[in-house]
Design an enzyme around this catalytic site. Sequence first.
Site, PDB file in Angstrom:
ATOM      1  N   GLN A 104       0.822  -1.204   0.000  1.00  6.10           N
ATOM      2  CA  GLN A 104       0.000   0.000   0.000  1.00  6.10           C
ATOM      3  C   GLN A 104       0.865   1.268   0.000  1.00  6.10           C
ATOM      4  O   GLN A 104       1.702   1.451   0.887  1.00  6.10           O
ATOM      5  CB  GLN A 104      -0.928   0.032   1.214  1.00  6.10           C
ATOM      6  N   GLN A 106      -0.018  -0.103  -5.861  1.00  2.01           N
ATOM      7  CA  GLN A 106      -1.161  -0.516  -5.036  1.00  2.01           C
ATOM      8  C   GLN A 106      -1.731   0.694  -4.298  1.00  2.01           C
ATOM      9  O   GLN A 106      -0.999   1.469  -3.691  1.00  2.01           O
ATOM     10  CB  GLN A 106      -0.735  -1.590  -4.039  1.00  2.01           C
ATOM     11  N   ASP A 107      -3.070   0.856  -4.390  1.00  2.00           N
ATOM     12  CA  ASP A 107      -3.786   1.904  -3.639  1.00  2.00           C
ATOM     13  C   ASP A 107      -3.378   3.321  -4.048  1.00  2.00           C
ATOM     14  O   ASP A 107      -3.138   4.184  -3.203  1.00  2.00           O
ATOM     15  CB  ASP A 107      -3.569   1.733  -2.130  1.00  2.00           C
ATOM     16  N   ASP A 111      -6.185  -2.636  -6.543  1.00  2.00           N
ATOM     17  CA  ASP A 111      -7.170  -1.763  -5.871  1.00  2.00           C
ATOM     18  C   ASP A 111      -6.772  -0.296  -5.987  1.00  2.00           C
ATOM     19  O   ASP A 111      -6.831   0.462  -5.013  1.00  2.00           O
ATOM     20  CB  ASP A 111      -7.296  -2.120  -4.386  1.00  2.00           C
ATOM     21  N   ARG A 163     -13.113  -5.364  -7.317  1.00  2.51           N
ATOM     22  CA  ARG A 163     -13.481  -6.432  -6.401  1.00  2.51           C
ATOM     23  C   ARG A 163     -14.085  -5.806  -5.150  1.00  2.51           C
ATOM     24  O   ARG A 163     -13.798  -4.647  -4.812  1.00  2.51           O
ATOM     25  CB  ARG A 163     -12.276  -7.310  -6.061  1.00  2.51           C
TER      26      ARG A 163
END
Length: 530
Positions: free
Chosen positions: A322, A344-345, A366, A434
């Site tokens: 993250q 990520q993120d 994500d 998701r």
Amino acid sequence: MTLKTFVLRMSKLLTLTLFLFVLTFSLPVSTAARASSTTAYLQNECLKVPVNQFVGSLTTTLDIIRDVTSVISNFGNIFGDSRLTNAITDCLDLLDFSADELSWSMSASQNPNGKHNSTGDLSSDLRTWLSAALVNQDTCIEGLDGSSSILKGLVSGGLNQITSSVQQLLRSVNPRTTSKSSEGGFSGSKSGNNDQFPSWVKHEDRKLLVLNGVTPNVIVAADGTGNFTKIMDAVTAAPDYSMHRHIIYIKKGVYNEYVDIKKKKWNLMMVGEGMGATVITGDRNFIDGSTTFRSATFAVSGRGFIARDITFENTAGPSKHQAVALRSDSDLSVLFRCEIKSYQDSLYTHTMRQFYRECRVSGTVDFIFGDAAAVFQNCQILARKGLPNQKNTITAHGRKDPSQPTGYSFQFCNISADIDLLPYVNSTYTYLGRPWKNYSRTIIMQSHMSNAIRPEGWLEWNGNVYLDTLYYGEYINYGPGAGLGRRVKWPGYHMMNDSTQASNFTVANFIEGNLWLPSTGVRYTAGLQV
């Protein structure tokens, strides 16, 4: 009781009744009518419970927040444990957010015409703020999950109590019942009554984003030719709770710093010199001790934030997990022609109502996540090459209660592979999203999808979890990745064929854009038609 006593009491009661009657009708007609109208609106149109009950519940919840805050404050800084220290700081900030959001809700419910009723739609404001207050406690717990401290055990009961109370408050507010949808596009002008603008908006602010140039209040320049060399210094110097637009012009250059625009900095506007020219960069990440919340290179919580022509990036890389480039809790915020770039993120749309126009967002896992009500219009959404055998998921929306008015809506966007992923599109699986939480909600409509998108379209979070409560929808998309024949068969997945259904997720209806976007000057399409 004697006859004399009875007559005396009745005489006093009659006198009191007559006094109250005279007092009521001696009030100015407008005052009496306004009070009656306000009460009727709140109880018949906006709230499902009496106003005093609603305010009482808010007061009780605020008391619990103060108690939990006191417990967390006693822990202070933990020497040698940066993640726990960050988690404690996060929790204090997040509980402060919740206290503010509940206080705004109380103020607006007691005085619907006051400054806290920011859009002119009280129901929308209350549901937005209470939804945000619902999210904050979960984010606090998520930060504590990454530590070995006993603190989580001490405060989880109180945090859950706050969450439960806010859920009940949220469910006591009626959703909007009238549609303000429009099929037109706006560019710094508004059809209808100007009294629906947020109270702080001045007429001269309304075309800031469509002018060739702006007149800034201050200039930031890394080369020393401005008022400041650091962006954060310019933010600190900006007025608090400003009712006027405060413009910070950032000259081209790479600004290696962490910017945190606190909640008291209202109506800031940052103007750069273009994506890739004005770059704000950092590399905080989970592996090196940051919480996801604290890893953001650029964070903003002050309401009414606008950014134009800026790149926000986190360069930690895919192996650092993250690593947020931009985090926003700014209500009624706009990003126009901005780039948000990480792995990520990348983009943490934590809470509130947000609008992204002609932006470029890229990442791997994500990389657009959070629990805001956010609309992305005419944006490039680009999946990148991550770790070996890693799957890409574009969205992970985190709605946990069906009463929350939150979700993601992508309209007129281009969803495809970034340049580093192009040679690997057949071996790297990329999905539209998701379900991070129970009622995850994401809608993609009238957008192009390249062959980078898997035929299934969407990915499970963990087996069958949330597949019947999520809401994922697609409406009139096109391109090689938009085929619906092999899409997932989950109960919560919807192939939309009805324009009436899709219109619920347009700018006008989903984030009440007609009530506040015209004041920003950014061009937008209110409905389904350009």
